[in-house]
Design an enzyme around this catalytic site. Structure first.
Site, PDB file in Angstrom:
ATOM      1  N   SER A  79     102.278-130.047  -7.120  1.00 29.91           N
ATOM      2  CA  SER A  79     100.924-130.066  -7.669  1.00 29.91           C
ATOM      3  C   SER A  79     100.150-131.202  -7.023  1.00 29.91           C
ATOM      4  O   SER A  79     100.744-132.219  -6.616  1.00 29.91           O
ATOM      5  CB  SER A  79     100.953-130.271  -9.187  1.00 29.91           C
ATOM      6  OG  SER A  79      99.671-130.575  -9.683  1.00 29.91           O
ATOM      7  N   ALA A 116     104.253-137.064 -13.439  1.00 22.64           N
ATOM      8  CA  ALA A 116     105.509-137.756 -13.133  1.00 22.64           C
ATOM      9  C   ALA A 116     106.583-136.777 -12.680  1.00 22.64           C
ATOM     10  O   ALA A 116     107.329-137.044 -11.726  1.00 22.64           O
ATOM     11  CB  ALA A 116     105.985-138.529 -14.363  1.00 22.64           C
ATOM     12  N   TYR A 142     103.476-134.439 -16.769  1.00 19.21           N
ATOM     13  CA  TYR A 142     103.475-133.400 -15.730  1.00 19.21           C
ATOM     14  C   TYR A 142     103.404-134.038 -14.345  1.00 19.21           C
ATOM     15  O   TYR A 142     104.152-133.665 -13.432  1.00 19.21           O
ATOM     16  CB  TYR A 142     102.283-132.475 -15.965  1.00 19.21           C
ATOM     17  CG  TYR A 142     102.104-131.380 -14.937  1.00 19.21           C
ATOM     18  CD1 TYR A 142     102.839-130.204 -15.022  1.00 19.21           C
ATOM     19  CD2 TYR A 142     101.171-131.510 -13.901  1.00 19.21           C
ATOM     20  CE1 TYR A 142     102.664-129.186 -14.095  1.00 19.21           C
ATOM     21  CE2 TYR A 142     100.995-130.497 -12.976  1.00 19.21           C
ATOM     22  CZ  TYR A 142     101.739-129.342 -13.072  1.00 19.21           C
ATOM     23  OH  TYR A 142     101.560-128.348 -12.149  1.00 19.21           O
TER      24      TYR A 142
END
Length: 268
Positions: A159, A174, A172
């Site tokens: 992402s 991390a 998220y």
């Protein structure tokens, strides 16, 4: 035949094969809906043999029937990627069904959007166990099979949040930062063994997780579009090319890369 062999001495008739995935066995975690299902459909329509996977058996059964109805050679294997044994069974089932595994797409993911100071311990565990531990398990067992057969390609769904600060995505982000380091480290470790490991890092995409229905006209969403130079979200079909490329012989000298597909977000 290895990707390296197939890309050496290309004749005129070989250029289509260069970007081809026909006959490859492709296993995709988190593929009963959304991006994973769309990728499975694309790979399948290009001649790949598909293994769908999800923890949701009802969605999985429906997705399998839909792809089979399109003439795709597909099988479905239920797996919760948080489970070591489920991931082992997923890869084992893939090899049992098709005799090998050429491409593993680690795609199952979850997010809980909230302020950084308000996450509870079970929420942290659910996100990290799915997005990071699950990726490791799938990649680990896929690599074991690929080592026995002489190579393959592992593609992680990362992402843009893996390297940029985006409010509300602390855990998220991390987990996806960890995915990037899994990608780089596994790529280096397996580079001389015929296994390539790369990641695709989406930006804002028209693919919302189950239960997430953001107000696209909110100040946050408008700001997100302002930070995306193309001023829009990516469509699911715009992710087909990057995944197909990384799975194909055309990417035979590419490993350890994080390919941002984000409308220019990470560059701005």
């Amino acid at each position: 035949m290895s990707d390296t062999t197939r890309t050496s001495g290309i004749g005129a008739e070989g250029y289509q094969e260069l970007f081809g995935v026909d006959g490859k066995v492709v296993c995709i975690s988190g593929s009963s809906r959304g991006l994973g299902k769309s990728l499975a459909t694309c790979f399948g329509r290009l001649g790949a043999k598909i293994v769908l996977s999800s923890h949701n058996i009802e969605e999985l059964t429906e997705a399998e029937a839909e792809l089979a109805g399109q003439g795709i050679n597909v099988t479905a294997i239920r797996a919760d990627v948080r489970s070591h044994d489920d991931c082992k069974a997923l890869i084992g089932g893939t090899v049992d069904r098709f005799g090998q595994i050429d491409v593993m797409v680690c795609n199952a993911g979850i997010d809980i959007i909230k302020p950084a100071h308000s996450y509870e311990e079970p929420e942290w565990d659910e996100i990290v166990d799915t997005n990071l531990r699950g990726y490791y398990y799938c990649a680990k067992f896929a690599a074991q099979a690929m080592l026995d057969q002489g190579g393959g390609s592992i593609i992680m769904t990362s992402s843009v949040a893996s390297s940029l600060g985006i409010p509300g995505l602390t855990v998220y982000a991390a987990s996806k930062g960890g995915v990037n380091q899994l990608t780089r480290t596994m790529a280096v470790e397996w580079a001389n063994k015929g296994i390539r490991v790369n990641a695709v890092a989406p930006g804002f995409i028209n693919n919302f997780m189950d239960g997430v229905h953001p107000n696209l006209d909110s100040p946050y969403q408008r700001r997100a579009m302002e930070l995306t130079p193309m001023r829009r979200r990516g469509n699911l079909s715009e992710y087909f090319g990057p995944y197909i490329f990384l799975a194909s012989p055309a990417a035979s000298f590419i490993t350890g890369e994080i390919l941002y597909v984000d409308g220019g977000y990470a560059a701005s």
